[in-house]
Design an enzyme around this catalytic site. Sequence first.
Site, PDB file in Angstrom:
ATOM      1  N   GLU A  89     -48.721  -1.390  -3.995  1.00 50.68           N
ATOM      2  CA  GLU A  89     -49.992  -2.316  -3.762  1.00 50.68           C
ATOM      3  C   GLU A  89     -49.512  -3.524  -2.955  1.00 50.68           C
ATOM      4  O   GLU A  89     -48.549  -4.337  -3.544  1.00 50.68           O
ATOM      5  CB  GLU A  89     -51.044  -2.390  -4.986  1.00 50.68           C
ATOM      6  CG  GLU A  89     -52.311  -2.994  -4.620  1.00 50.68           C
ATOM      7  CD  GLU A  89     -52.977  -3.462  -5.861  1.00 50.68           C
ATOM      8  OE1 GLU A  89     -54.310  -3.271  -5.832  1.00 50.68           O
ATOM      9  OE2 GLU A  89     -52.436  -3.344  -6.908  1.00 50.68           O
ATOM     10  N   GLY A 114     -47.033  -9.054 -12.707  1.00 48.16           N
ATOM     11  CA  GLY A 114     -47.024  -8.560 -14.311  1.00 48.16           C
ATOM     12  C   GLY A 114     -46.901  -7.102 -14.475  1.00 48.16           C
ATOM     13  O   GLY A 114     -45.818  -6.794 -15.259  1.00 48.16           O
ATOM     14  N   MET A 161     -48.294  -2.957 -12.797  1.00 48.74           N
ATOM     15  CA  MET A 161     -49.173  -2.348 -11.778  1.00 48.74           C
ATOM     16  C   MET A 161     -49.557  -0.935 -12.048  1.00 48.74           C
ATOM     17  O   MET A 161     -48.724  -0.246 -12.776  1.00 48.74           O
ATOM     18  CB  MET A 161     -47.995  -2.086 -10.553  1.00 48.74           C
ATOM     19  CG  MET A 161     -48.773  -1.219  -9.191  1.00 48.74           C
ATOM     20  SD  MET A 161     -49.953  -1.910  -8.636  1.00 48.74           S
ATOM     21  CE  MET A 161     -51.012  -0.570  -7.957  1.00 48.74           C
ATOM     22  N   GLU A 162     -50.758  -0.710 -12.002  1.00 49.40           N
ATOM     23  CA  GLU A 162     -51.646   0.522 -12.530  1.00 49.40           C
ATOM     24  C   GLU A 162     -51.348   1.723 -11.819  1.00 49.40           C
ATOM     25  O   GLU A 162     -52.395   2.439 -12.116  1.00 49.40           O
ATOM     26  CB  GLU A 162     -53.093   0.037 -12.346  1.00 49.40           C
ATOM     27  CG  GLU A 162     -53.701   0.045 -10.987  1.00 49.40           C
ATOM     28  CD  GLU A 162     -53.659  -1.355 -10.241  1.00 49.40           C
ATOM     29  OE1 GLU A 162     -54.681  -1.494  -9.335  1.00 49.40           O
ATOM     30  OE2 GLU A 162     -53.132  -2.064 -10.522  1.00 49.40           O
ATOM     31  N   GLU A 206     -54.090  -2.579 -17.256  1.00 48.52           N
ATOM     32  CA  GLU A 206     -53.559  -1.618 -16.337  1.00 48.52           C
ATOM     33  C   GLU A 206     -54.381  -0.288 -16.949  1.00 48.52           C
ATOM     34  O   GLU A 206     -54.549   0.583 -15.792  1.00 48.52           O
ATOM     35  CB  GLU A 206     -52.154  -1.393 -16.424  1.00 48.52           C
ATOM     36  CG  GLU A 206     -51.524  -2.770 -16.244  1.00 48.52           C
ATOM     37  CD  GLU A 206     -51.854  -3.247 -14.915  1.00 48.52           C
ATOM     38  OE1 GLU A 206     -52.323  -2.587 -14.093  1.00 48.52           O
ATOM     39  OE2 GLU A 206     -51.624  -4.730 -14.919  1.00 48.52           O
ATOM     40  N   HIS A 222     -57.571   0.021 -15.226  1.00 49.77           N
ATOM     41  CA  HIS A 222     -57.415   0.447 -13.693  1.00 49.77           C
ATOM     42  C   HIS A 222     -57.574   2.135 -13.586  1.00 49.77           C
ATOM     43  O   HIS A 222     -57.876   2.710 -12.443  1.00 49.77           O
ATOM     44  CB  HIS A 222     -56.466  -0.050 -13.280  1.00 49.77           C
ATOM     45  CG  HIS A 222     -56.462  -1.609 -12.564  1.00 49.77           C
ATOM     46  ND1 HIS A 222     -57.573  -1.795 -11.823  1.00 49.77           N
ATOM     47  CD2 HIS A 222     -55.503  -2.556 -12.859  1.00 49.77           C
ATOM     48  CE1 HIS A 222     -57.468  -3.209 -11.581  1.00 49.77           C
ATOM     49  NE2 HIS A 222     -56.335  -3.663 -12.152  1.00 49.77           N
ATOM     50  N   GLU A 235     -59.933  -5.896  -9.802  1.00 50.62           N
ATOM     51  CA  GLU A 235     -59.225  -6.869 -10.545  1.00 50.62           C
ATOM     52  C   GLU A 235     -59.984  -7.664 -11.332  1.00 50.62           C
ATOM     53  O   GLU A 235     -59.690  -7.980 -12.596  1.00 50.62           O
ATOM     54  CB  GLU A 235     -58.398  -7.845  -9.609  1.00 50.62           C
ATOM     55  CG  GLU A 235     -57.335  -7.143  -8.823  1.00 50.62           C
ATOM     56  CD  GLU A 235     -56.287  -6.250  -9.653  1.00 50.62           C
ATOM     57  OE1 GLU A 235     -56.365  -6.182 -10.835  1.00 50.62           O
ATOM     58  OE2 GLU A 235     -55.669  -5.544  -9.280  1.00 50.62           O
TER      59      GLU A 235
END
EC number: 3.4.11.-
Length: 875
Positions: free
Chosen positions: A136, A272, A274-275, A309, A312, A331
């Site tokens: 992403e 921090g 990522m999903e 996360e 998501h 987000e």
Amino acid sequence: MPEKRPFERLPADVCPLNYGLCLKPDLIDFTFEGKLEAAVQVKHATNQIVMNCADIDIITASYAPEGDEEVHATGFNYQNEDEKVTLSFPSTLQKGTGTLKIDFVGELNDKMKGFYRSKYTTPTGDTRYAAVTQFEATDARRAFPCWDEPAIKATFDISLVVPKDRVALSNMNVIDRKPYPDDENLVEVKFARTPIMSTYLVAFVVGEYDFVETRSLDGVLVRVYTPVGKAEQGKFALEVAAKTLPFYKDYFNVPYPLPKIDLIAIADFAAGAMENWGLVTYRETALLIDPKNSCSSSRQWVALVVGHELAHQWFGNLVTMEWWTHLWLNEGFASWIEYLCVDHCFPEYDIWTQFVSADYTRAQELDALDNSHPIEVSVGHPSEVDEIFDAISYSKGASVIRMLHDYIGDEDFRKGMNLYLTKFLQKNAATEDLWESLEKASGKPIAAVMNTWTKQMGFPLIYVEAEQQEEDKVLKLVQKKFCASGPYTGEDFPMWMVPISICTSDDPTCAKMQILMDKPELTLVLKDVKPDQWVKLNLGTVGFYRTQYSPDMLENLIPAIKDLSLPPVDRLGLQNDLFSLARAGIISTVEVLKVMEAFVNEPNYTVWSDLSCNLEILSTLLSHTDFYEEIQVFVKDVFSPIGERLGWDPKPGEGHLDALLRGLVLGKLGKAGHKATLEEARRRFKDHVEGKQILSADLRSPVYVTILKHGDSTTLDTMLKLHKQADMQEEKNRIERVLGAISQPELIQKVLTFALSEEVRPQDTVSVIGGVAGGSKQGRKAAWKFVRDNWEELYNRYQGGFLISRLIKLTVDGFANDKMAAEVKAFFESHPAPSAERTVQQCCENILLNAAWLKRDAENIHQYFLQRKAPPAMV
């Protein structure tokens, strides 16, 4: 703004149905080989296929229509600027399905994006590399040629060829693992087919890891992967994840769609976390918790990030934004619901009050600038996407969703969410689609209300005055755009539809009246409110607006701060509104200092935290004057009563928030040079270093910052030694963040040099430099010079990702004269950073605002400090 580059999305002639992808990374030479076999559909006859592709060399490409001969591509035309490749075929590809085969090679880069390498040290001290992904927003195209747009979804069959002693993970579970024919040291690991999904959520990891596992109540296999030897540190996140999955399943009334979920700590990681669907990647500090060496705020951070996360997995992965314009939806929503989830898992964190300080006020600070932007930004070229991963998309997004949830009510909100998720399952949606589902569920004019918050930037200031009419109070409300530069004077009159709640001293926790303010002015009658009763707007600080009370209404509210009859979140909101009004020059800063002194009895951590941030801003501003010492005296006066009440050691029955408060207060007093605090910090630090009495994790930051602020070269050397010895990334970061407190010029240089050394992970360099800039006046100048002198290396290191924006903001935001604003502007005109353009403009605006604030108020503030100390006059 410079001209935006023309940008076109990919043509829709050909689209993927399934990607068969096999990748073979080389962890020594940092390259990889790839084979793609994609089932595609030709929708309109064409003799070329256009895909995204960046830093990849295609070796061969062919297309075979179903049941027909394969045709080899005769040319690959790379458009590097647009990160596209055009495959040309000698004959027309007819409508229908077929197989596209591409063999290619790429590099495992060190830029923390695409398919990249991450450096780690084994327990025996060897340096090795893992191969990991971060796709992403637009970097899947660095790992394989693809249709790299969120709306072009397909299924994925992934296999990885890896050394047999390494762990290989991807979105799905492993279905086969067999020896690789050409090399007995390698195995081929095959993963199950994914659901229909976007390319930016694909992930794979190859490296050495340990794990802990459990099954959630609803039968999903949950694993947390940690560095080798640190499995124990995955347990906290594992518990949170196992509680969170059923919570979301229940909240959305939609089951988690994959058989497993892995959470993994990656050594070098820009964001921090990522999903990625089924394989969520994290910085080590956002996932690992050591029962002994992790502080309370780290636990809270891990809980929030895990909650974010995992949300998501539904909101983003199952239903995906149609284009990056709607990023905020992903987000903002996840940044709101992470709090809901942590509140469910850890009610003792009082996390919703913390939301106001961490997200709501931060968003308002940014959104009051002329260089803010609406929540929804139309995004074209990929380079523009990085720019919107900011406090507006996340924090303002979360704040307006919190306001919306409050306006709709939880029951209808959940109904609407379920409608939305089931309607767009495995598809893509835009902001309007969510409003439509919530409108259906609640019967309220959601789209009309929300468009005023997402499509225009900024937010209102509501001015309120009251008049007593016999038994009733008549309120007059006026809304105008709130500007950081003072009263709004624009030609147009932006208008918001504002859900307003009002309470009185009769019952401070319950709304006496709720109303939607949909015009510039409003007159309301509050029945049965006595003259001596106070009235407060924005109960719970939920509405995204600032309030300015008439002087007498404010006068009435101050005692309610002192006697704590106003709830904590409202005390916080009132103080924060006043501070921002002073910053904008609408009221005098002295008025706010007087209100700050009313907080002497304040017990609440979050209220103190917000007060402390504002005093820090004021302190930075006054570092440009010759009475900087006076504000340190003020800080000591404000914080010493609570410091004395708390003491240094936890008392029986204290909890999470007491630990956070103690750290905050001792750090404040120590930094300001409070004598007793400084002496105790030095004593405890000595015992810590000598191994006599190890500092509890919650006391480390305050002690470190105190001894550094008042320390010398020996102190710095000791801290650097502790940094080298630290086994945990959390402890290394804790030290990195405070090193900048040191005040001698030659030591400041030493810290800056350290920031770019091998000792500091690339993603953490930013916080070391930021710490220097925020540490002192000398530090600020030195850090800005250092960034300019090392610009090439820094820019190259972050390649325009959002870390470059963060670096710029941390380095220059504290300046306060017009000349500096011009200097910053000039520097970035000759050293362009496209993804940080908006940040640079915001910083220049902030510097000019600081300069104006100083000119306007410095003398009054100085007089106030002097008169506070003066002995009372004899009558």
